[in-house]
Design a protein around this motif. Structure first.
Motif, PDB file in Angstrom:
ATOM      1  N   ARG A 252       0.834  -1.206   0.129  1.00 46.58           N
ATOM      2  CA  ARG A 252      -0.005   0.121   0.136  1.00 46.58           C
ATOM      3  C   ARG A 252       0.864   1.240  -0.135  1.00 46.58           C
ATOM      4  NH1 ARG A 252      -3.634  -0.224   5.120  1.00 46.58           N
ATOM      5  NH2 ARG A 252      -1.499  -0.420   5.785  1.00 46.58           N
TER       6      ARG A 252
ATOM      7  N   GLY B  51      -1.847   3.617   3.750  1.00 50.84           N
ATOM      8  CA  GLY B  51      -3.203   3.198   4.288  1.00 50.84           C
ATOM      9  C   GLY B  51      -4.157   4.344   3.623  1.00 50.84           C
ATOM     10  N   TYR B  52      -5.554   4.031   3.795  1.00 50.85           N
ATOM     11  CA  TYR B  52      -6.605   4.976   3.508  1.00 50.85           C
ATOM     12  C   TYR B  52      -7.421   5.911   4.484  1.00 50.85           C
ATOM     13  CZ  TYR B  52      -5.761   0.900   0.126  1.00 50.85           C
ATOM     14  OH  TYR B  52      -5.255   0.273  -0.565  1.00 50.85           O
TER      15      TYR B  52
ATOM     16  N   ASN C  87      -7.138   6.788   8.339  1.00 49.08           N
ATOM     17  CA  ASN C  87      -5.809   5.849   8.528  1.00 49.08           C
ATOM     18  C   ASN C  87      -4.735   6.088   7.966  1.00 49.08           C
ATOM     19  OD1 ASN C  87      -7.553   4.544  10.814  1.00 49.08           O
ATOM     20  ND2 ASN C  87      -8.382   3.100   9.063  1.00 49.08           N
TER      21      ASN C  87
ATOM     22  N   GLN D  83     -13.234   9.126   2.833  1.00 48.67           N
ATOM     23  CA  GLN D  83     -13.696   8.303   3.873  1.00 48.67           C
ATOM     24  C   GLN D  83     -14.528   7.354   3.444  1.00 48.67           C
ATOM     25  OE1 GLN D  83     -11.377   8.554   6.267  1.00 48.67           O
ATOM     26  NE2 GLN D  83     -12.574   8.866   8.080  1.00 48.67           N
TER      27      GLN D  83
ATOM     28  N   ALA E 212     -12.411   4.731   1.534  1.00 52.67           N
ATOM     29  CA  ALA E 212     -11.650   3.919   2.654  1.00 52.67           C
ATOM     30  C   ALA E 212     -12.519   2.908   3.315  1.00 52.67           C
ATOM     31  CB  ALA E 212     -11.018   4.825   3.661  1.00 52.67           C
ATOM     32  N   ALA E 213     -13.828   3.308   3.503  1.00 50.96           N
ATOM     33  CA  ALA E 213     -15.057   2.400   4.044  1.00 50.96           C
ATOM     34  C   ALA E 213     -15.038   1.156   3.166  1.00 50.96           C
ATOM     35  CB  ALA E 213     -16.038   3.133   4.520  1.00 50.96           C
TER      36      ALA E 213
ATOM     37  N   GLN F  47     -12.182  -1.362   2.668  1.00 54.38           N
ATOM     38  CA  GLN F  47     -11.993  -2.144   3.999  1.00 54.38           C
ATOM     39  C   GLN F  47     -13.094  -3.196   3.960  1.00 54.38           C
ATOM     40  OE1 GLN F  47     -12.714   0.017   7.619  1.00 54.38           O
ATOM     41  NE2 GLN F  47     -12.186  -1.808   8.933  1.00 54.38           N
ATOM     42  N   LEU F  48     -14.349  -2.884   3.437  1.00 54.74           N
ATOM     43  CA  LEU F  48     -15.543  -4.045   3.491  1.00 54.74           C
ATOM     44  C   LEU F  48     -14.987  -5.020   2.258  1.00 54.74           C
ATOM     45  CD1 LEU F  48     -18.237  -4.859   3.555  1.00 54.74           C
ATOM     46  CD2 LEU F  48     -19.028  -3.152   1.696  1.00 54.74           C
TER      47      LEU F  48
ATOM     48  N   ALA G  63     -12.068  -5.928   1.503  1.00 55.71           N
ATOM     49  CA  ALA G  63     -10.424  -6.142   1.465  1.00 55.71           C
ATOM     50  C   ALA G  63     -10.156  -7.417   1.330  1.00 55.71           C
ATOM     51  CB  ALA G  63     -10.296  -6.090   3.253  1.00 55.71           C
TER      52      ALA G  63
END
Length: 275
Positions: free
Chosen positions: A70, A93-94, A97, A175, A178-179, A182-183, A185
């Motif tokens: 990353r 990171g994203y 974060n 944001q 990023a969410a 993460q979902l 991933a």
């Protein structure tokens, strides 16, 4: 050459096992480059100093990217009057974060932890470079490359270092994106260059055929759009959508409580639930 360097410099047992198994795509890619005797790091000429600087940059970029795919947004740490950088900072990171790390050019020393602001990473890298006393162990391997091969290597690493996984570098701080990342991933994230255009036709200047995998972009009113991309395009050569991937994306969003916008066929647009 690159795997030999990492094997000599690495202390983490898991990373050493990965090196031994040659699992790193970057390592296999670099291993394919021919190695012939070049100028060498001890050459006092301007050309020799430039080549030595390229050797250090190649080793530093590879060291970071090998351990953190990353990592992106590499920037030089170059004191006033210095001919070449003493180190580099990078971002990882994203969204909220996002953090910054650093690595020195001389010893290849890398920060054990990341920090919140780039200036903190820059100060740490500069301070570590001042205390540096030995050269990176990889230089003897890089020295076996010709100037043309070394420049090709650095160009490849610079290109990879400028990309981000799953998102255009311009949208890393978003944001909602990023969410979504993460979902999702568990998906294979594409390596995305800045300004990536998934609708670019083959042969056009903005077509990036090396991009394959999941890409998430921000949309209006807090929505995000997820695209499955192959060979730089979000549709097949015949212009059809990647139906199976889009279906799976819709299911993942819906199962997580996201509201999926109906009627989209080639992409999946969704809005995350209110916390």
């Amino acid at each position: 050459m690159a795997l030999t360097y990492r094997d000599a410099a690495e202390t983490d047992a898991t990373a050493r096992n990965t090196i031994a198994a040659a699992h790193s795509p970057a390592g296999r890619d670099l291993a394919g480059l021919a190695t012939r005797r070049g100028t060498g790091a001890d050459d006092p000429t301007p050309e020799g100093r430039e080549e030595a600087a390229l050797q250090k940059e190649a080793c530093a970029l590879f060291a970071v990217l090998f351990q953190d795919g990353r990592a992106h947004a590499f920037q030089r740490v170059q004191p006033f009057g210095a001919e070449h950088p003493v180190g580099w900072t990078y971002r990882t990171g994203y969204g909220a974060n996002v953090r910054y790390g650093w690595i020195t050019a001389h010893t290849g020393k890398r920060g054990a932890t990341t920090v919140e602001h780039r200036w903190q990473a820059e100060e740490a890298a500069a301070g570590a470079a001042v205390l540096a006393g030995t050269a990176v162990p990889s230089q003897e391997h890089c020295a076996a490359m010709t100037s043309a091969e070394l420049r090709e290597l650095v160009d490849r690493l610079r290109d990879r270092a400028s990309r981000t996984l799953g998102v255009d570098p311009r949208h890393v701080l978003d944001q909602d994106v990023a969410a979504a990342l993460q979902l999702l991933a568990a998906w294979h994230f594409a390596e995305v260059p800045r300004g990536f255009n998934p609708a670019a036709k083959e042969g056009c200047a903005d077509h990036a055929p090396s991009v394959t995998g999941l890409v998430v972009v921000p949309a209006a009113n807090g929505h995000v759009t997820a695209l499955w991309v192959e060979n730089g395009r979000y549709v097949t050569p015949a212009g059809d959508p990647f139906r199976a991937q889009c279906r799976a994306l819709r299911e993942e969003f819906e199962n997580a409580g996201w509201k999926v916008v109906p009627g989209t066929v080639r992409v999946v647009t969704a809005h995350r639930p209110t916390p």
